[in-house]
Design a protein around this motif. Structure first.
Motif, PDB file in Angstrom:
ATOM      1  N   PRO A 157      -1.903   1.101  16.110  1.00  0.00           N
ATOM      2  CA  PRO A 157      -2.648   0.506  14.737  1.00  0.00           C
ATOM      3  C   PRO A 157      -1.537  -0.110  13.594  1.00  0.00           C
ATOM      4  CG  PRO A 157      -2.816   2.853  14.766  1.00  0.00           C
ATOM      5  CD  PRO A 157      -1.907   2.527  16.289  1.00  0.00           C
ATOM      6  N   SER A 158      -2.236  -1.129  13.110  1.00  0.00           N
ATOM      7  CA  SER A 158      -1.360  -1.927  12.068  1.00  0.00           C
ATOM      8  C   SER A 158      -2.052  -1.959  10.928  1.00  0.00           C
ATOM      9  CB  SER A 158      -0.965  -3.093  12.800  1.00  0.00           C
ATOM     10  OG  SER A 158       0.089  -3.953  12.225  1.00  0.00           O
ATOM     11  N   ILE A 159      -1.402  -1.959   9.801  1.00  0.00           N
ATOM     12  CA  ILE A 159      -1.960  -2.443   8.435  1.00  0.00           C
ATOM     13  C   ILE A 159      -1.474  -3.738   8.050  1.00  0.00           C
ATOM     14  CG2 ILE A 159      -1.906  -1.602   6.154  1.00  0.00           C
ATOM     15  CD1 ILE A 159      -1.618   1.205   6.855  1.00  0.00           C
ATOM     16  N   PRO A 160      -2.268  -4.679   7.951  1.00  0.00           N
ATOM     17  CA  PRO A 160      -2.030  -6.014   7.977  1.00  0.00           C
ATOM     18  C   PRO A 160      -1.732  -6.210   6.153  1.00  0.00           C
ATOM     19  CG  PRO A 160      -4.374  -5.847   8.696  1.00  0.00           C
ATOM     20  CD  PRO A 160      -3.843  -4.609   8.127  1.00  0.00           C
ATOM     21  N   LYS A 161      -0.832  -7.184   6.315  1.00  0.00           N
ATOM     22  CA  LYS A 161      -0.266  -7.673   4.968  1.00  0.00           C
ATOM     23  C   LYS A 161      -1.125  -7.991   3.883  1.00  0.00           C
ATOM     24  CE  LYS A 161       2.717 -11.289   3.278  1.00  0.00           C
ATOM     25  NZ  LYS A 161       3.796 -12.396   3.586  1.00  0.00           N
ATOM     26  N   ASN A 162      -2.274  -8.721   4.246  1.00  0.00           N
ATOM     27  CA  ASN A 162      -3.217  -9.045   3.144  1.00  0.00           C
ATOM     28  C   ASN A 162      -3.717  -7.588   2.856  1.00  0.00           C
ATOM     29  OD1 ASN A 162      -4.702  -8.473   5.830  1.00  0.00           O
ATOM     30  ND2 ASN A 162      -6.560  -9.812   5.186  1.00  0.00           N
ATOM     31  N   VAL A 163      -4.239  -6.554   3.387  1.00  0.00           N
ATOM     32  CA  VAL A 163      -4.681  -5.411   2.866  1.00  0.00           C
ATOM     33  C   VAL A 163      -3.467  -4.785   2.011  1.00  0.00           C
ATOM     34  CG1 VAL A 163      -5.128  -2.921   3.617  1.00  0.00           C
ATOM     35  CG2 VAL A 163      -5.953  -4.826   4.917  1.00  0.00           C
ATOM     36  N   LEU A 164      -2.249  -4.658   2.394  1.00  0.00           N
ATOM     37  CA  LEU A 164      -1.239  -4.258   1.365  1.00  0.00           C
ATOM     38  C   LEU A 164      -1.245  -5.107   0.182  1.00  0.00           C
ATOM     39  CD1 LEU A 164       0.550  -1.966   1.390  1.00  0.00           C
ATOM     40  CD2 LEU A 164       2.243  -3.444   2.366  1.00  0.00           C
ATOM     41  N   GLN A 165      -1.438  -6.510   0.120  1.00  0.00           N
ATOM     42  CA  GLN A 165      -1.523  -7.387  -1.070  1.00  0.00           C
ATOM     43  C   GLN A 165      -2.584  -6.830  -1.959  1.00  0.00           C
ATOM     44  OE1 GLN A 165      -1.583 -11.155   1.103  1.00  0.00           O
ATOM     45  NE2 GLN A 165       0.621 -11.383   0.321  1.00  0.00           N
ATOM     46  N   GLU A 166      -3.793  -6.368  -1.478  1.00  0.00           N
ATOM     47  CA  GLU A 166      -4.885  -6.146  -2.171  1.00  0.00           C
ATOM     48  C   GLU A 166      -4.826  -4.912  -2.753  1.00  0.00           C
ATOM     49  OE1 GLU A 166      -7.144  -8.385  -3.173  1.00  0.00           O
ATOM     50  OE2 GLU A 166      -5.747  -9.872  -2.276  1.00  0.00           O
ATOM     51  N   LEU A 167      -3.878  -3.944  -2.129  1.00  0.00           N
ATOM     52  CA  LEU A 167      -3.855  -2.501  -2.728  1.00  0.00           C
ATOM     53  C   LEU A 167      -3.940  -2.473  -4.279  1.00  0.00           C
ATOM     54  CD1 LEU A 167      -3.646   0.436  -1.907  1.00  0.00           C
ATOM     55  CD2 LEU A 167      -1.185   0.223  -1.877  1.00  0.00           C
ATOM     56  N   GLU A 168      -4.763  -1.540  -5.061  1.00  0.00           N
ATOM     57  CA  GLU A 168      -4.592  -1.483  -6.273  1.00  0.00           C
ATOM     58  C   GLU A 168      -3.690  -0.474  -6.575  1.00  0.00           C
ATOM     59  OE1 GLU A 168      -8.201  -2.020  -9.226  1.00  0.00           O
ATOM     60  OE2 GLU A 168      -8.381   0.076  -8.723  1.00  0.00           O
ATOM     61  N   ILE A 169      -2.844  -0.626  -7.719  1.00  0.00           N
ATOM     62  CA  ILE A 169      -1.757   0.288  -8.281  1.00  0.00           C
ATOM     63  C   ILE A 169      -2.156   0.628  -9.449  1.00  0.00           C
ATOM     64  CG2 ILE A 169       0.898   0.586  -8.255  1.00  0.00           C
ATOM     65  CD1 ILE A 169      -0.117  -0.279  -5.436  1.00  0.00           C
ATOM     66  N   ASP A 170      -1.823   2.063  -9.495  1.00  0.00           N
ATOM     67  CA  ASP A 170      -2.150   2.705 -10.857  1.00  0.00           C
ATOM     68  C   ASP A 170      -0.850   2.700 -11.562  1.00  0.00           C
ATOM     69  OD1 ASP A 170      -4.939   3.247 -11.164  1.00  0.00           O
ATOM     70  OD2 ASP A 170      -4.658   4.890 -10.014  1.00  0.00           O
ATOM     71  N   VAL A 171      -0.500   2.134 -12.681  1.00  0.00           N
ATOM     72  CA  VAL A 171       0.878   1.908 -13.276  1.00  0.00           C
ATOM     73  C   VAL A 171       0.812   2.416 -14.600  1.00  0.00           C
ATOM     74  CG1 VAL A 171       2.872   0.388 -13.777  1.00  0.00           C
ATOM     75  CG2 VAL A 171       1.549  -0.061 -11.907  1.00  0.00           C
ATOM     76  N   PRO A 172       1.606   3.805 -14.810  1.00  0.00           N
ATOM     77  CA  PRO A 172       1.376   4.444 -15.982  1.00  0.00           C
ATOM     78  C   PRO A 172       2.498   3.797 -16.607  1.00  0.00           C
ATOM     79  CG  PRO A 172       2.162   5.814 -14.544  1.00  0.00           C
ATOM     80  CD  PRO A 172       1.678   4.563 -13.598  1.00  0.00           C
ATOM     81  N   THR A 173       2.929   4.377 -18.060  1.00  0.00           N
ATOM     82  CA  THR A 173       4.140   3.944 -18.683  1.00  0.00           C
ATOM     83  C   THR A 173       5.226   4.298 -18.048  1.00  0.00           C
ATOM     84  OG1 THR A 173       4.327   6.054 -19.810  1.00  0.00           O
ATOM     85  CG2 THR A 173       2.825   4.394 -20.942  1.00  0.00           C
ATOM     86  N   PRO A 174       6.444   3.585 -18.387  1.00  0.00           N
ATOM     87  CA  PRO A 174       7.684   3.698 -17.762  1.00  0.00           C
ATOM     88  C   PRO A 174       8.186   5.231 -17.861  1.00  0.00           C
ATOM     89  CG  PRO A 174       7.879   1.516 -18.833  1.00  0.00           C
ATOM     90  CD  PRO A 174       6.549   2.349 -19.432  1.00  0.00           C
ATOM     91  N   SER A 175       7.980   5.843 -18.918  1.00  0.00           N
ATOM     92  CA  SER A 175       8.354   7.434 -19.065  1.00  0.00           C
ATOM     93  C   SER A 175       7.472   8.178 -18.319  1.00  0.00           C
ATOM     94  CB  SER A 175       8.236   7.868 -20.481  1.00  0.00           C
ATOM     95  OG  SER A 175       6.903   7.718 -20.998  1.00  0.00           O
ATOM     96  N   THR A 176       6.146   8.086 -18.101  1.00  0.00           N
ATOM     97  CA  THR A 176       5.361   8.833 -17.233  1.00  0.00           C
ATOM     98  C   THR A 176       5.875   8.359 -15.638  1.00  0.00           C
ATOM     99  OG1 THR A 176       3.469   8.499 -18.743  1.00  0.00           O
ATOM    100  CG2 THR A 176       3.195   9.286 -16.499  1.00  0.00           C
ATOM    101  N   GLN A 177       6.127   7.149 -15.356  1.00  0.00           N
ATOM    102  CA  GLN A 177       6.489   6.838 -13.994  1.00  0.00           C
ATOM    103  C   GLN A 177       7.712   7.737 -13.733  1.00  0.00           C
ATOM    104  OE1 GLN A 177       6.762   2.658 -13.003  1.00  0.00           O
ATOM    105  NE2 GLN A 177       5.742   2.438 -14.664  1.00  0.00           N
TER     106      GLN A 177
END
Length: 187
Positions: A129-149
């Motif tokens: 199995p392989s996860i294509p680059k385009n799937v990774l590019q479309e991954l939605e990332i939740d980005v909290p504040t820098p202090s929370t990160q």
């Protein structure tokens, strides 16, 4: 805040070296060097030359390695302590462009079980199995504040240390019981 991965990072494929390359300047990172959580577990030995090709693929502090091929799709964080390295073609290399996103946070987010399940659900192929680059590019990332990160990364690191200590205790206890049983059997 939410971002698509392609909006905060560039993604490139790892290197597929020519079989006739000889040299021992650069380590060649492969999935076998890491555990399923993206933790480096093997010693790295330089096995490739530093040439035009490898130099273009040298990893930088904070680069993320996504194991796109196979059943273990972990994310590992490259650290300069690894020495000069290039990633194999098993990996997609994620280079963050947004300084508001901490690389260790993104690694944690991508290794999180919910994210892993989502990525594995988009894998193609059956035998490898392989996860294509385009799937990774479309991954939605939740980005909290820098202090929370930073807090999330700190707690995760402490949890990993606690787990390692628990495993050591289990191993030591098993060794202790083994010795007690061996001693009892010799009476």
């Amino acid at each position: 805040m939410k971002y698509l991965l392609k909006d905060i990072a560039t993604i490139q494929t790892g290197l597929y070296p020519s079989p006739n390359w000889l040299g021992n300047d650069v380590a060649f990172l492969q999935a076998r060097h890491f555990d399923e959580n993206g933790v480096l577990t093997a010693a790295l030995l330089p096995e490739l030359p530093l040439n035009d090709q490898t130099e273009k693929h040298l990893l930088q502090e904070g680069d993320l390695l996504f194991a796109a091929k196979g059943s273990k799709n972990f994310v590992a964080l490259y650290r300069k302590e690894f020495g000069p390295c290039v990633a194999s073609s098993t990996f997609l290399v994620i280079k963050l462009a947004n300084k508001e996103v901490e690389p260790a946070y993104l690694a944690w987010f991508m290794n999180f079980p919910t994210t892993q399940k989502l990525l594995k659900g988009n894998a193609i192929g059956t035998s490898l199995p392989s996860i294509p680059k385009n799937v990774l590019q479309e991954l939605e990332i939740d980005v909290p504040t820098p202090s929370t990160q930073h807090t999330i990364v700190k707690i995760h690191t402490l949890q990993q240390k606690a787990t390692a200590i628990q495993m050591q205790i289990i191993e030591l206890r098993a060794t202790q019981i083994h010795h007690l049983l061996l001693k009892a059997s010799q009476k």
